[in-house]
Design a protein around this motif. Structure first.
Motif, mmCIF file in Angstrom:
data_model
loop_
_atom_site.group_PDB
_atom_site.id
_atom_site.type_symbol
_atom_site.label_atom_id
_atom_site.label_comp_id
_atom_site.label_asym_id
_atom_site.label_seq_id
_atom_site.Cartn_x
_atom_site.Cartn_y
_atom_site.Cartn_z
ATOM 1 N N VAL A 167 15.131 2.766 3.272
ATOM 2 C CA VAL A 167 14.660 1.472 3.643
ATOM 3 C C VAL A 167 13.181 1.420 3.642
ATOM 4 O O VAL A 167 12.298 0.749 3.382
ATOM 5 C CB VAL A 167 15.488 1.193 5.037
ATOM 6 N N VAL A 168 12.704 2.629 4.410
ATOM 7 C CA VAL A 168 11.007 2.741 4.352
ATOM 8 C C VAL A 168 10.666 2.739 3.075
ATOM 9 O O VAL A 168 9.376 2.052 2.665
ATOM 10 C CB VAL A 168 10.831 4.201 5.159
ATOM 11 N N LEU A 169 11.122 3.506 1.918
ATOM 12 C CA LEU A 169 10.630 3.610 0.838
ATOM 13 C C LEU A 169 10.745 2.306 0.065
ATOM 14 O O LEU A 169 9.843 1.886 -0.737
ATOM 15 C CB LEU A 169 11.422 4.657 -0.066
ATOM 16 N N GLU A 170 11.899 1.548 0.377
ATOM 17 C CA GLU A 170 11.978 0.251 -0.467
ATOM 18 C C GLU A 170 10.921 -0.827 0.152
ATOM 19 O O GLU A 170 10.255 -1.576 -0.794
ATOM 20 C CB GLU A 170 13.195 -0.209 -0.354
ATOM 21 N N GLN A 171 10.711 -0.607 1.395
ATOM 22 C CA GLN A 171 9.687 -1.596 1.954
ATOM 23 C C GLN A 171 8.451 -1.387 1.182
ATOM 24 O O GLN A 171 7.439 -2.365 1.152
ATOM 25 C CB GLN A 171 9.521 -1.476 3.356
ATOM 26 N N MET A 172 8.135 0.085 1.267
ATOM 27 C CA MET A 172 6.845 0.448 0.539
ATOM 28 C C MET A 172 6.611 -0.306 -0.897
ATOM 29 O O MET A 172 5.591 -0.442 -1.195
ATOM 30 C CB MET A 172 6.343 1.820 0.478
ATOM 31 N N ARG A 173 7.793 -0.087 -1.516
ATOM 32 C CA ARG A 173 7.891 -0.266 -2.944
ATOM 33 C C ARG A 173 7.758 -2.002 -3.127
ATOM 34 O O ARG A 173 6.970 -2.329 -4.162
ATOM 35 C CB ARG A 173 9.080 0.084 -3.397
ATOM 36 N N GLN A 174 8.033 -2.624 -2.319
ATOM 37 C CA GLN A 174 8.097 -4.006 -2.281
ATOM 38 C C GLN A 174 6.747 -4.650 -2.208
ATOM 39 O O GLN A 174 6.326 -5.941 -2.414
ATOM 40 C CB GLN A 174 9.322 -4.834 -1.521
ATOM 41 N N ARG A 175 5.843 -3.973 -1.341
ATOM 42 C CA ARG A 175 4.882 -4.736 -0.582
ATOM 43 C C ARG A 175 3.744 -5.201 -1.650
ATOM 44 O O ARG A 175 3.197 -4.321 -2.523
ATOM 45 C CB ARG A 175 4.217 -3.777 0.483
ATOM 46 N N HIS A 176 3.172 -6.261 -1.278
ATOM 47 C CA HIS A 176 2.183 -6.846 -1.918
ATOM 48 C C HIS A 176 0.717 -6.023 -1.527
ATOM 49 O O HIS A 176 0.454 -6.264 -0.558
ATOM 50 C CB HIS A 176 2.069 -8.300 -2.094
ATOM 51 N N SER A 177 0.219 -5.339 -2.418
ATOM 52 C CA SER A 177 -0.805 -4.439 -2.059
ATOM 53 C C SER A 177 -2.026 -4.568 -2.841
ATOM 54 O O SER A 177 -1.850 -5.055 -4.120
ATOM 55 C CB SER A 177 -0.164 -2.992 -1.765
#
Length: 309
Positions: A167-177
């Motif tokens: 879940v941590v990795l998926e949140q980072m993948r999806q983040r508009h950055s």
């Protein structure tokens, strides 16, 4: 009002949950600067077009009117960066040692006022060690001498499951950055379980972790039950900073150096590297890691869990 497409909005390089300030926290100015700059480039076909690049800028830090260091930064939250830098370099013992931090971008300077000065300032700043630090490059003092004084929670007290890491990795993948929009920066985040508490991007991973250290100090957040994530490689200095922040579990999209691995093993820290989507490597501290049956289904569960948050 019509919403702009996500790629036309300036991303948040600093984002955090709303927490009360701790007692004795220093007064901080709020001197955020624009994160991106538009420039015209010529691509491989000879076509001219406009793109965004990170707006790197110099920030010279003065402590009690004495020049200390110049940091290269995006300027998303420079006050927390300066505070975290002082803490992670061992120049102050706690945030309450600082009375105020004022950043003035007209002169590209941060003025730190301490409450009682910094003891042995000259001795603490005399020894500089060249490091791999992006946008920083030196550390003060003998950081490795502090290793034996660091105590992290036992593996029975701080653990991470396969599902939580996914879940941590998926949140980072999806983040508009900023990285997705303009590249050339590193991102770091602090999690409690699968909840993201603070996210920071800067031109170097050291700046990003220092900013998180400043945020933790201002809000009196302990690291013992937290997970730290970074897009940058886990060198000995990054591992040391996370350990000084009391964080026992660290994950990186990148790899781990030999000294980083050796230090983490010595400290009993859990390091995950090459962590992206469904795959990762546990380099050290596997006794904190809880693998699960049906690991092939974890990615789908992570996507669903992240979308619901």
């Amino acid at each position: 009002m019509a919403l702009l497409p996500a790629d036309l909005l300036e991303p948040l390089a600093y984002d955090a949950v709303d927490l009360p300030r701790s007692a004795g926290a220093p007064r901080l100015s709020r001197a955020k600067r624009p994160l991106l700059r538009h420039i015209v480039i010529v691509d491989e076909r000879g076509k001219r077009r406009t793109i965004d690049i990170p707006a790197e800028r110099a920030l010279t830090v003065f402590v009690d009117k004495r020049e200390l260091v110049t940091l290269m930064t995006l300027g998303a939250c420079p006050e927390l960066l300066v505070l975290g830098y002082l803490l992670n370099q061992g120049l102050i013992a706690r945030h309450a040692d600082v009375d105020s931090i004022d950043v003035d971008w007209d002169v590209n300077a941060a003025a730190v006022k301490t409450r009682a000065g910094i003891e042995d300032f000259d001795a603490k700043t005399a020894h500089r060690v060249v490091t791999t630090g992006c946008g920083q490059g030196t550390v003060f003092g003998e950081a490795m001498a502090e290793v034996d004084a660091i105590e992290l929670p036992a593996p029975t007290e701080a653990r991470i499951s396969h599902a939580t890491l996914a879940v941590v990795l998926e949140q980072m993948r999806q983040r508009h950055s900023v990285h997705k929009q303009a590249g050339s920066v590193h991102g770091c985040a602090l999690f409690k379980g699968s909840e993201m508490l603070v996210f920071v991007e800067d031109v170097g991973r050291h700046n990003a972790i220092d900013t998180i250290a400043g945020w933790m100090a201002v809000h009196d957040v302990a690291g013992g039950d937290k997970i730290f994530y970074t897009t940058g490689r886990l060198t000995s200095e990054m591992v040391m900073k996370a350990a000084k922040m009391g964080i026992p579990i660290v994950a990186s999209r990148n790899g781990v150096t030999a000294m980083g691995h050796e230090l983490a093993t010595r400290l009993g820290m859990t390091l995950f590297g090459r962590a992206s989507a469904r795959r990762f490597l546990c380099y050290s501290g596997a006794d904190r890691f809880e693998p699960e049956d049906g690991a092939g289904d974890v990615h789908a569960q992570a996507v669903a869990a992240s979308a619901s948050q």
